[in-house]
Design an enzyme around this catalytic site. Structure first.
Site, mmCIF file in Angstrom:
data_model
loop_
_atom_site.group_PDB
_atom_site.id
_atom_site.type_symbol
_atom_site.label_atom_id
_atom_site.label_comp_id
_atom_site.label_asym_id
_atom_site.label_seq_id
_atom_site.Cartn_x
_atom_site.Cartn_y
_atom_site.Cartn_z
ATOM 1 N N SER A 1 0.134 -30.569 -57.430
ATOM 2 C CA SER A 1 -1.134 -31.232 -57.105
ATOM 3 C C SER A 1 -2.021 -31.447 -58.318
ATOM 4 C CB SER A 1 -1.934 -30.452 -56.076
ATOM 5 O OG SER A 1 -3.122 -31.155 -55.783
ATOM 6 N N SER B 1 3.713 -30.421 -40.023
ATOM 7 C CA SER B 1 2.472 -31.196 -40.063
ATOM 8 C C SER B 1 2.309 -31.896 -41.412
ATOM 9 C CB SER B 1 1.249 -30.298 -39.794
ATOM 10 O OG SER B 1 0.955 -29.503 -40.920
ATOM 11 N N GLY B 2 1.262 -32.699 -41.486
ATOM 12 C CA GLY B 2 0.861 -33.304 -42.752
ATOM 13 C C GLY B 2 1.951 -34.054 -43.505
ATOM 14 N N LEU B 3 1.979 -33.789 -44.803
ATOM 15 C CA LEU B 3 2.919 -34.465 -45.699
ATOM 16 C C LEU B 3 4.378 -34.229 -45.305
ATOM 17 C CD1 LEU B 3 3.561 -35.962 -48.375
ATOM 18 C CD2 LEU B 3 3.265 -33.773 -49.559
ATOM 19 N N GLY B 4 4.710 -32.991 -44.949
ATOM 20 C CA GLY B 4 6.093 -32.649 -44.605
ATOM 21 C C GLY B 4 6.577 -33.421 -43.393
ATOM 22 N N TYR C 1 -4.850 -20.755 -54.731
ATOM 23 C CA TYR C 1 -4.078 -21.942 -54.329
ATOM 24 C C TYR C 1 -3.755 -22.806 -55.546
ATOM 25 C CZ TYR C 1 -3.100 -26.640 -52.591
ATOM 26 O OH TYR C 1 -2.525 -27.878 -52.373
ATOM 27 N N GLY D 1 7.809 -26.629 -44.216
ATOM 28 C CA GLY D 1 6.496 -27.021 -43.699
ATOM 29 C C GLY D 1 6.484 -28.444 -43.180
ATOM 30 N N ALA D 2 7.516 -28.796 -42.412
ATOM 31 C CA ALA D 2 7.609 -30.175 -41.900
ATOM 32 C C ALA D 2 6.941 -30.311 -40.538
ATOM 33 C CB ALA D 2 9.074 -30.600 -41.827
HETATM 34 P P1 NDP Z 1 -0.485 -29.000 -43.955
HETATM 35 O O1 NDP Z 1 -1.273 -27.766 -43.692
HETATM 36 O O2 NDP Z 1 -0.597 -30.125 -43.011
HETATM 37 O O3 NDP Z 1 1.056 -28.628 -44.065
HETATM 38 C C1 NDP Z 1 1.479 -27.432 -44.608
HETATM 39 C C2 NDP Z 1 2.740 -26.985 -43.923
HETATM 40 O O4 NDP Z 1 3.141 -25.739 -44.481
HETATM 41 C C3 NDP Z 1 2.571 -26.755 -42.431
HETATM 42 O O5 NDP Z 1 3.684 -27.301 -41.789
HETATM 43 C C4 NDP Z 1 2.551 -25.258 -42.315
HETATM 44 O O6 NDP Z 1 3.060 -24.776 -41.090
HETATM 45 C C5 NDP Z 1 3.493 -24.896 -43.436
HETATM 46 N N1 NDP Z 1 3.413 -23.493 -43.787
HETATM 47 C C6 NDP Z 1 2.318 -22.783 -44.126
HETATM 48 N N2 NDP Z 1 2.647 -21.498 -44.307
HETATM 49 C C7 NDP Z 1 3.970 -21.392 -44.101
HETATM 50 C C8 NDP Z 1 4.893 -20.314 -44.129
HETATM 51 N N3 NDP Z 1 4.496 -19.084 -44.383
HETATM 52 N N4 NDP Z 1 6.178 -20.577 -43.876
HETATM 53 C C9 NDP Z 1 6.593 -21.815 -43.582
HETATM 54 N N5 NDP Z 1 5.761 -22.862 -43.524
HETATM 55 C C10 NDP Z 1 4.466 -22.646 -43.774
HETATM 56 O O7 NDP Z 1 -0.847 -29.443 -45.437
HETATM 57 P P2 NDP Z 1 -0.354 -30.688 -46.341
HETATM 58 O O8 NDP Z 1 0.606 -31.501 -45.602
HETATM 59 O O9 NDP Z 1 -1.560 -31.300 -46.900
HETATM 60 O O10 NDP Z 1 0.377 -29.917 -47.518
HETATM 61 C C11 NDP Z 1 1.712 -30.144 -47.857
HETATM 62 C C12 NDP Z 1 1.892 -30.004 -49.356
HETATM 63 O O11 NDP Z 1 1.161 -31.015 -50.014
HETATM 64 C C13 NDP Z 1 1.423 -28.690 -49.941
HETATM 65 O O12 NDP Z 1 2.354 -28.261 -50.903
HETATM 66 C C14 NDP Z 1 0.116 -29.047 -50.623
HETATM 67 O O13 NDP Z 1 -0.146 -28.188 -51.693
HETATM 68 C C15 NDP Z 1 0.436 -30.435 -51.088
HETATM 69 N N6 NDP Z 1 -0.697 -31.285 -51.414
HETATM 70 C C16 NDP Z 1 -1.582 -31.667 -50.442
HETATM 71 C C17 NDP Z 1 -2.638 -32.490 -50.759
HETATM 72 C C18 NDP Z 1 -3.632 -32.931 -49.751
HETATM 73 O O14 NDP Z 1 -4.553 -33.631 -50.129
HETATM 74 N N7 NDP Z 1 -3.493 -32.558 -48.476
HETATM 75 C C19 NDP Z 1 -2.810 -32.992 -52.125
HETATM 76 C C20 NDP Z 1 -1.813 -32.520 -53.045
HETATM 77 C C21 NDP Z 1 -0.795 -31.724 -52.685
HETATM 78 P P3 NDP Z 1 2.189 -24.778 -39.731
HETATM 79 O O15 NDP Z 1 2.266 -26.171 -39.215
HETATM 80 O O16 NDP Z 1 2.933 -23.803 -38.880
HETATM 81 O O17 NDP Z 1 0.824 -24.357 -40.084
HETATM 82 MG MG1 PMR Z 2 -11.588 -32.902 -55.176
HETATM 83 C C1 PMR Z 2 -12.135 -37.840 -58.934
HETATM 84 C C2 PMR Z 2 -11.238 -37.660 -58.113
HETATM 85 C C3 PMR Z 2 -10.915 -36.526 -57.249
HETATM 86 C C4 PMR Z 2 -9.685 -36.372 -56.667
HETATM 87 C C5 PMR Z 2 -8.512 -37.308 -56.764
HETATM 88 C C6 PMR Z 2 -9.727 -35.164 -55.917
HETATM 89 C C7 PMR Z 2 -8.649 -34.658 -55.200
HETATM 90 N N1 PMR Z 2 -10.975 -34.585 -56.039
HETATM 91 C C8 PMR Z 2 -11.734 -35.406 -56.862
HETATM 92 C C9 PMR Z 2 -13.056 -35.174 -57.244
HETATM 93 C C10 PMR Z 2 -13.890 -34.164 -56.759
HETATM 94 N N2 PMR Z 2 -13.537 -33.199 -55.885
HETATM 95 C C11 PMR Z 2 -15.294 -33.984 -57.107
HETATM 96 C C12 PMR Z 2 -16.064 -34.875 -58.044
HETATM 97 C C13 PMR Z 2 -15.729 -32.884 -56.413
HETATM 98 C C14 PMR Z 2 -17.091 -32.261 -56.456
HETATM 99 C C15 PMR Z 2 -17.981 -32.894 -55.491
HETATM 100 C C16 PMR Z 2 -14.613 -32.412 -55.641
HETATM 101 C C17 PMR Z 2 -14.688 -31.305 -54.794
HETATM 102 C C18 PMR Z 2 -13.583 -30.799 -54.097
HETATM 103 C C19 PMR Z 2 -13.535 -29.634 -53.263
HETATM 104 C C20 PMR Z 2 -14.643 -28.726 -52.895
HETATM 105 N N3 PMR Z 2 -12.309 -31.360 -54.158
HETATM 106 C C21 PMR Z 2 -11.497 -30.577 -53.422
HETATM 107 C C22 PMR Z 2 -12.218 -29.532 -52.873
HETATM 108 C C23 PMR Z 2 -11.302 -28.731 -52.108
HETATM 109 O O1 PMR Z 2 -11.526 -27.716 -51.469
HETATM 110 C C24 PMR Z 2 -9.926 -29.315 -52.292
HETATM 111 C C25 PMR Z 2 -9.141 -28.353 -53.096
HETATM 112 O O2 PMR Z 2 -9.439 -28.045 -54.203
HETATM 113 O O3 PMR Z 2 -8.053 -27.864 -52.555
HETATM 114 C C26 PMR Z 2 -7.344 -26.976 -53.404
HETATM 115 C C27 PMR Z 2 -10.142 -30.578 -53.089
HETATM 116 C C28 PMR Z 2 -9.302 -31.599 -53.508
HETATM 117 N N4 PMR Z 2 -9.712 -32.644 -54.312
HETATM 118 C C29 PMR Z 2 -8.662 -33.494 -54.498
HETATM 119 C C30 PMR Z 2 -7.528 -32.976 -53.782
HETATM 120 C C31 PMR Z 2 -6.190 -33.628 -53.748
HETATM 121 C C32 PMR Z 2 -7.929 -31.821 -53.189
HETATM 122 C C33 PMR Z 2 -7.111 -30.960 -52.291
HETATM 123 C C34 PMR Z 2 -5.799 -30.725 -52.179
HETATM 124 C C35 PMR Z 2 -4.863 -30.165 -53.201
HETATM 125 O O4 PMR Z 2 -5.029 -30.128 -54.388
HETATM 126 O O5 PMR Z 2 -3.843 -29.812 -52.759
#
Ligand code: NDP
Ligand code: PMR
Ligand code: LMG
Length: 385
Positions: free
Chosen positions: A212, A82-85, A260, A79-80
């Site tokens: 996460s 976009s995003g983190l990758g 998820y 998944g490189a």
């Molecule tokens: P993105 O959606 O930007 O990146 C996800 C990547 O995964 C994309 O490159 C996507 O491809 C790829 N992907 C999805 N499905 C497949 C598949 N079937 N086969 C191969 N590749 C696939 O999200 P993030 O960069 O945010 O997420 C990266 C990681 O970070 C995840 O593991 C996520 O759980 C984790 N993470 C993210 C957080 C956040 O706040 N965003 C917080 C904590 C953890 P394509 O570009 O083709 O869609």
């Molecule tokens: Mg969350 C207090 C800190 C905190 C942090 C670090 C995150 C991270 N979140 C926090 C708080 C809250 N969130 C609170 C108080 C709420 C209620 C208002 C809240 C809500 C919320 C939603 C609806 N947060 C979310 C969502 C999502 O849809 C995201 C999710 O759960 O994805 C699975 C998300 C996230 N909050 C984070 C992080 C890192 C995410 C998304 C990504 C992930 O875990 O990969």
């Protein structure tokens, strides 16, 4: 105490608000913080100490000034595109010390992403991998082996998040899409590539599985409903296919956000199970991490527009958990290559000064018997047992 990151609340009783960083308060001193002195731990420094110990001299190549230098490492990042990758690929590639295999489902998107982020040609190769198909995973592994490259580090990063889905969707093999992609696809990939990593003569071989905060119920973020919960894993044992079993690991009704979070718990549990089974024998470092809340990535593409609009400012100004894609890429790149982050079995997080520390996982995400059971069920589901 179980502070998930400085940017989050711990819900542990003993923690007072002043211990938390939600409002920018300093970290409490009992947090184990790892302040890395970059100059002290640069790659050359590491080589000096490791060059003495290593028995595999081919990793060291004589350079013109007579000093030995480490060969370029090869890292696969799923998944490189976009995003983190992508940010991690960029961060590693620009050091000139890494060749990045961008393992992506959309070849053209990945090529374009690499070009537009300025990764130079000689530092990356895009290879096709669709984690939602076990055949594709096997094909990717075959292609990689044929390329003749050594494998030094594997980063399991790709993920899908389907928070608004009312009904489950499925992988080519009939598994619920989020657990099928994020957990089962990666599980097969990592198992099939473990031997290549074993064979590599690189001084620090690593398998990194991105976790996460939201899968960890010892944090506030992990307590926003729906919460992760694997239950007794009856749904997983039944194949999470929505036919003769539920599409959810715990056997409950489908909920995309929960699926998820459950998949992230599996990711963190599998990292630890790999560590227990293989660290001693192979010397490979197994690690997971929470890179911070990268609120602007494609992960939230399926969420409602209002969420996508409000989520970044909410994380930036209220929770202070926000990190940019660039910063998150630097963090993951550190887990890939920083000589001070070689400890195995660790779940890394960063504090507000971007210093890494070993974080605590929730009870469920560190449950040894659950890890073992998921390992065994998953082996059967992906055809390894
Ligand atoms: P993105 O959606 O930007 O990146 C996800 C990547 O995964 C994309 O490159 C996507 O491809 C790829 N992907 C999805 N499905 C497949 C598949 N079937 N086969 C191969 N590749 C696939 O999200 P993030 O960069 O945010 O997420 C990266 C990681 O970070 C995840 O593991 C996520 O759980 C984790 N993470 C993210 C957080 C956040 O706040 N965003 C917080 C904590 C953890 P394509 O570009 O083709 O869609
Ligand atoms: Mg969350 C207090 C800190 C905190 C942090 C670090 C995150 C991270 N979140 C926090 C708080 C809250 N969130 C609170 C108080 C709420 C209620 C208002 C809240 C809500 C919320 C939603 C609806 N947060 C979310 C969502 C999502 O849809 C995201 C999710 O759960 O994805 C699975 C998300 C996230 N909050 C984070 C992080 C890192 C995410 C998304 C990504 C992930 O875990 O990969
Ligand atoms: C579920 O809903 C969905 O049903 C499911 O489909 C899936 O999406 C899942 O986890 C994903 O979520 C969760 C739902 C209920 O949460 C929400 O819908 C809230 C969305 C939050 C995201 C944005 C919030 C926007 C806030 C406005 C900020 C604007 C930014 C301005 C910045 C300017 C700064 C100068 O969630 C819950 O049930 C919540 C339960 C948790 C309660 C915890 C409450 C703690 C409150 C903490 C702070 C909140 C904000 C306070 C505001 C202070 C103002 C200064």
């Amino acid at each position: 105490m179980a502070l998930q990151a400085t940017s989050s609340f711990s819900i542990h009783k003993e923690v007072s608000l002043k211990d938390c960083s939600l409002f920018g308060a300093p970290l409490s001193t009992h947090l184990k913080v790892n302040f890395t002195n970059k100059k002290e731990f640069n790659q050359r420094g590491a080589l000096k100490t490791r060059a003495v110990a290593t028995t595999a001299p081919s990793v060291n190549r004589a350079s013109t000034d007579g000093k030995k230098t480490l060969r370029k490492g090869t890292v696969i990042i799923t998944g490189a595109s976009s995003g983190l990758g992508l940010a991690t690929a960029k961060s590693l590639a620009e050091t000139g010390k890494w060749h990045v295999i961008m393992a992506c489902r959309d070849f053209l998107k990945a090529e374009r992403a690499a070009k537009s982020s300025g990764i130079s040609k000689e530092n990356y190769t895009v290879m096709h991998l669709d984690l939602s198909s076990l055949d594709s995973v096997r094909q990717f592994v075959g292609n990689f082996k044929q390329s003749g490259r050594p494998l030094d580090v594997l980063v399991c990063n790709a993920a899908v998040y389907l928070p608004t889905a009312k009904e489950p969707t499925f992988t080519a093999d009939g598994f619920e899409l989020s657990v099928g992609t994020n957990h089962l696809g990666h599980f097969l990939l990592a198992r099939l590539l473990l031997d290549d990593m074993k064979k590599s003569d690189y001084p620090s071989k690593r398998l990194i599985i991105v976790g996460s905060i939201t899968g960890n119920t010892n944090t506030l973020a992990g307590n926003v409903p729906p919460k992760a919960n694997l239950g007794d894993m009856r749904g997983l044992a039944g194949g999470i296919n929505g036919l003769n079993s539920s599409a959810m690991i715990d056997g409950g009704d489908f909920d995309g956000a929960k699926a998820y979070k459950d998949s992230k718990v599996c990711n963190m549990l599998m990292m630890q199970e790999f560590h227990r089974r293989f660290h001693e024998e192979t010397g490979i470092t197994f690690a997971s991490l929470y890179p911070g809340c990268i609120a602007t990535t494609g992960l939230f593409r399926e969420h409602i527009p209002l969420f996508r609009l409000l989520f970044p400012p909410f994380q930036k100004y209220i929770t202070k958990g926000y990190v940019s894609e660039e910063e998150s890429g630097k963090r993951l790149a550190q887990v890939v290559s920083d000589p001070s982050l070689t400890k195995s079995g660790v779940y890394w997080s960063w504090n507000n000064n971007s210093a890494s520390f070993e974080n605590q996982l929730s009870e469920e995400a560190s449950d040894v018997s659950k890890a073992q059971k998921i390992w065994e069920i998953s082996e059967k589901l992906v055809g390894l047992a």
